[in-house]
Design a protein around this motif. Structure first.
Motif, PDB file in Angstrom:
ATOM      1  N   GLU A   1      35.481  69.675  63.151  1.00  0.00           N
ATOM      2  CA  GLU A   1      36.587  69.429  62.006  1.00  0.00           C
ATOM      3  C   GLU A   1      35.994  69.006  60.008  1.00  0.00           C
ATOM      4  OE1 GLU A   1      39.174  66.125  61.962  1.00  0.00           O
ATOM      5  OE2 GLU A   1      39.806  66.578  63.581  1.00  0.00           O
TER       6      GLU A   1
ATOM      7  N   TYR B   1      34.934  72.722  58.615  1.00  0.00           N
ATOM      8  CA  TYR B   1      35.996  73.289  58.391  1.00  0.00           C
ATOM      9  C   TYR B   1      36.487  72.886  56.543  1.00  0.00           C
ATOM     10  CZ  TYR B   1      40.574  74.059  57.149  1.00  0.00           C
ATOM     11  OH  TYR B   1      42.314  74.734  56.273  1.00  0.00           O
ATOM     12  N   VAL B   2      36.270  71.673  56.942  1.00  0.00           N
ATOM     13  CA  VAL B   2      35.900  71.250  55.109  1.00  0.00           C
ATOM     14  C   VAL B   2      35.070  71.707  54.336  1.00  0.00           C
ATOM     15  CG1 VAL B   2      35.428  68.611  53.898  1.00  0.00           C
ATOM     16  CG2 VAL B   2      37.151  68.810  55.832  1.00  0.00           C
ATOM     17  N   HIS B   3      34.124  72.348  54.884  1.00  0.00           N
ATOM     18  CA  HIS B   3      32.662  72.442  55.274  1.00  0.00           C
ATOM     19  C   HIS B   3      32.682  73.523  54.320  1.00  0.00           C
ATOM     20  CE1 HIS B   3      28.111  73.851  54.670  1.00  0.00           C
ATOM     21  NE2 HIS B   3      28.438  73.265  53.919  1.00  0.00           N
ATOM     22  N   GLN B   4      33.618  74.419  55.119  1.00  0.00           N
ATOM     23  CA  GLN B   4      34.059  75.833  54.688  1.00  0.00           C
ATOM     24  C   GLN B   4      34.050  76.143  53.118  1.00  0.00           C
ATOM     25  OE1 GLN B   4      35.313  77.280  57.847  1.00  0.00           O
ATOM     26  NE2 GLN B   4      33.507  77.713  59.297  1.00  0.00           N
ATOM     27  N   GLN B   5      35.836  75.127  52.803  1.00  0.00           N
ATOM     28  CA  GLN B   5      36.196  74.685  51.799  1.00  0.00           C
ATOM     29  C   GLN B   5      35.724  74.697  50.408  1.00  0.00           C
ATOM     30  OE1 GLN B   5      39.252  71.937  53.932  1.00  0.00           O
ATOM     31  NE2 GLN B   5      40.793  73.852  53.672  1.00  0.00           N
ATOM     32  N   PHE B   6      34.458  73.835  50.590  1.00  0.00           N
ATOM     33  CA  PHE B   6      33.837  73.524  49.489  1.00  0.00           C
ATOM     34  C   PHE B   6      32.507  74.295  49.950  1.00  0.00           C
ATOM     35  CE2 PHE B   6      37.015  70.530  49.582  1.00  0.00           C
ATOM     36  CZ  PHE B   6      37.437  70.429  48.900  1.00  0.00           C
TER      37      PHE B   6
ATOM     38  N   ARG C   1      42.143  62.921  54.995  1.00  0.00           N
ATOM     39  CA  ARG C   1      41.845  64.582  53.133  1.00  0.00           C
ATOM     40  C   ARG C   1      41.374  64.614  52.361  1.00  0.00           C
ATOM     41  NH1 ARG C   1      41.099  69.094  56.393  1.00  0.00           N
ATOM     42  NH2 ARG C   1      42.336  67.930  58.505  1.00  0.00           N
TER      43      ARG C   1
ATOM     44  N   MET D   1      38.927  65.755  49.590  1.00  0.00           N
ATOM     45  CA  MET D   1      39.066  66.742  48.783  1.00  0.00           C
ATOM     46  C   MET D   1      38.855  66.808  47.755  1.00  0.00           C
ATOM     47  SD  MET D   1      39.642  69.274  50.897  1.00  0.00           S
ATOM     48  CE  MET D   1      39.933  69.967  52.675  1.00  0.00           C
TER      49      MET D   1
ATOM     50  N   GLN E   1      36.348  67.980  45.308  1.00  0.00           N
ATOM     51  CA  GLN E   1      36.386  68.883  43.604  1.00  0.00           C
ATOM     52  C   GLN E   1      35.981  67.828  42.986  1.00  0.00           C
ATOM     53  OE1 GLN E   1      40.545  68.480  44.078  1.00  0.00           O
ATOM     54  NE2 GLN E   1      40.795  71.072  46.124  1.00  0.00           N
TER      55      GLN E   1
END
Length: 58
Positions: free
Chosen positions: A22, A25-30, A49, A53, A57
């Protein structure tokens, strides 16, 4: 511990800091953030979440 067999809306809106998949997954988005920055955001802003996020951001 997060039960991977029991998923739903509650699972989708939270991030378990103890679950490497998990966090990853967040790390891949940032990708511009370090793994530690993602973990720090989860610890500081809690498991929701949307809050994580927003913090990453900003």
């Amino acid at each position: 511990m997060d039960n991977k067999q029991n998923t739903g809306i509650q699972d989708d809106i939270r991030v378990d800091a103890n679950d490497p998949s998990e966090v990853e997954y967040v790390h891949q988005q940032f990708p511009n953030k370090t793994h530690q920055e993602v973990l720090d955001a989860i610890k500081k802003y809690g498991p929701m979440r949307a809050d994580i996020m927003k913090a990453l951001q900003g």
